[in-house]
Design an enzyme around this catalytic site. Structure first.
Site, short mmCIF file in Angstrom:
data_model
loop_
_atom_site.label_atom_id
_atom_site.label_comp_id
_atom_site.label_asym_id
_atom_site.label_seq_id
_atom_site.Cartn_x
_atom_site.Cartn_y
_atom_site.Cartn_z
N VAL A 201 40.54 38.56 35.97
CA VAL A 201 40.55 39.22 37.29
C VAL A 201 39.16 39.78 37.53
O VAL A 201 38.69 40.63 36.77
CB VAL A 201 41.58 40.36 37.36
N HIS A 202 38.48 39.32 38.58
CA HIS A 202 37.16 39.86 38.85
C HIS A 202 36.75 39.81 40.31
O HIS A 202 35.80 40.47 40.71
CB HIS A 202 36.10 39.07 38.05
N ARG A 203 37.46 39.04 41.14
CA ARG A 203 36.99 38.79 42.51
C ARG A 203 37.04 40.06 43.34
O ARG A 203 37.98 40.85 43.27
CB ARG A 203 37.84 37.69 43.15
N THR A 237 35.48 44.88 36.67
CA THR A 237 36.91 45.14 36.76
C THR A 237 37.29 46.37 35.96
O THR A 237 38.13 47.18 36.39
CB THR A 237 37.70 43.92 36.26
N ASP A 277 41.92 34.91 39.38
CA ASP A 277 41.42 34.87 40.76
C ASP A 277 40.08 34.16 40.81
O ASP A 277 39.39 34.19 41.82
CB ASP A 277 41.35 36.27 41.38
#
Length: 357
Positions: A201-203, A237, A277
């Site tokens: 998860v990073h977007r 994140t 993501d």
């Protein structure tokens, strides 16, 4: 022929490794690599050059940690200086980052030809900075290397048949990388469970919105009660989770430090399912025969969704759980169809550049 390659973010290192290897084998070709510094953490940058045998960058601009405008502006200024000094025949850019648009724009202002690898992709979400970057880069590029039929069709619908540029369907360089590096996979330093779901998860659309971020991690905590969730944690994140009061001490998720590409390949080969993501990881899941749940509202890789290899869940907790349940019940099949070419995308790119001399 001299080619200046502009890279700056982790996925671009993987793509550039494929083309750089082919360029190195070609006669009378000099490649100059410019690393903008967009990803500056050693675990997310330096290790890629070492593991993937990419030549060390000739220039490291060390531009990071700024707003989109400031970062792109500084990159544009510094890349222009490099191009004036190097006088290349081509500038090669990848993907949809600030490094991509800065490299393309600097080259175009100097009347240097631009080749865009991974052209034609669209999410149709103009709130994404990546969408803006890829559209503008496509418009000013001289050669557009498209990985899929959908990418080709996007450009045709936008009128690119009437623009002075060349459009090439060459396949996906990440397919090349997956085939080449599959046998070089390396187990991460930290122990991971025998069976697990791999997650990233990073977007910005998820991490910058507390409600979306909370919804995603609530789902991950629930899933981790049934099957371990291994999550290489992006530094950005981590800071966003801390800002919303996420309790790492009580979490059931198996957080690990960011991993190199060969370690990610190992995790992909061993996992039961991918949740992400990321754009690139959606494809890599497919390359290694794993279903994917994409925690976004749209994807550029529409063929994965259309063919049932990928499920879009958004950030809603219940929807994520429903998508995970659905794909975990599916039989693994169809992954041999090669939606992204036969692993010769790098050769196709270099052949087009050489033919332009």
């Amino acid at each position: 022929m001299k080619v200046v390659t502009i890279i700056g973010a982790r996925p671009q290192f993987v793509k550039a490794a494929v083309v750089s290897r082919v360029l190195a084998e070609a006669q009378c070709v000099e490649e100059v690599i410019v690393h903008t510094g967009q990803h500056f953490d050693a675990n997310m940058s330096d290790v890629f050059f070492e593991e993937m045998c990419i030549p060390k960058p000739h220039y490291n601009l060390n531009i990071n940690g700024l707003s989109h405008g400031a970062m792109t502006g500084q990159m544009l200024e510094k890349i222009e200086e490099v191009l004036v000094n190097e006088k290349p025949d081509w500038v090669l850019v990848y993907g949809d980052t600030n490094s991509t648009i800065a490299g393309a724009l600097a080259a175009k202002k100097l009347h240097i030809r631009v080749a865009h690898v991974e052209a034609g992709l669209r999410s149709f979400n103009m709130a994404m900075p990546e969408e803006v970057n890829r559209i503008l880069t496509d418009r000013i590029s001289d050669v557009l290397f498209c990985p899929t039929d959908a990418a080709m069709e996007n450009l045709r619908r936008e009128g690119f048949d009437n623009i002075d540029c060349r459009i090439v369907k060459n396949g996906d360089v990440m397919q090349d990388a997956a085939l080449f590096y599959a046998d070089r996979a390396k187990r991460p330093g930290k122990d991971v469970p025998g069976r697990f779901v791999l997650c990233t998860v990073h977007r910005a659309e998820n991490t910058d919105e507390p409600q979306r971020l909370a919804g995603i991690f609530k789902a991950l905590e629930i899933i981790s009660q049934e099957v371990p969730v291994v999550l290489p944690l992006h530094p950005r994140t981590r800071s966003k989770l801390s800002a919303i009061g996420y309790d790492f001490a009580k979490s059931k998720i198996c957080f690990i430090e960011p991993v190199g590409y060969l370690e990610m390949v190992w995790l992909l080969k061993q996992c039961e399912l991918v949740m992400t993501d990321s754009g690139g990881l959606q494809k890599e899941a497919y390359f290694f025969g794993k279903y994917c749940v994409t925690m976004r509202d749209e994807t550029e890789w529409v063929e994965l969704v259309e063919n049932g290899f990928n499920k879009l869940s958004g950030s809603d907790t219940n929807q994520i759980l429903e998508c995970v349940k659905e794909v975990r019940q599916k039989e693994l099949c169809g992954f041999e169809n090669r939606l992204y070419g036969n692993g010769d995308a790098g050769n196709a790119i270099v052949n087009v550049l050489l033919a332009s001399l």
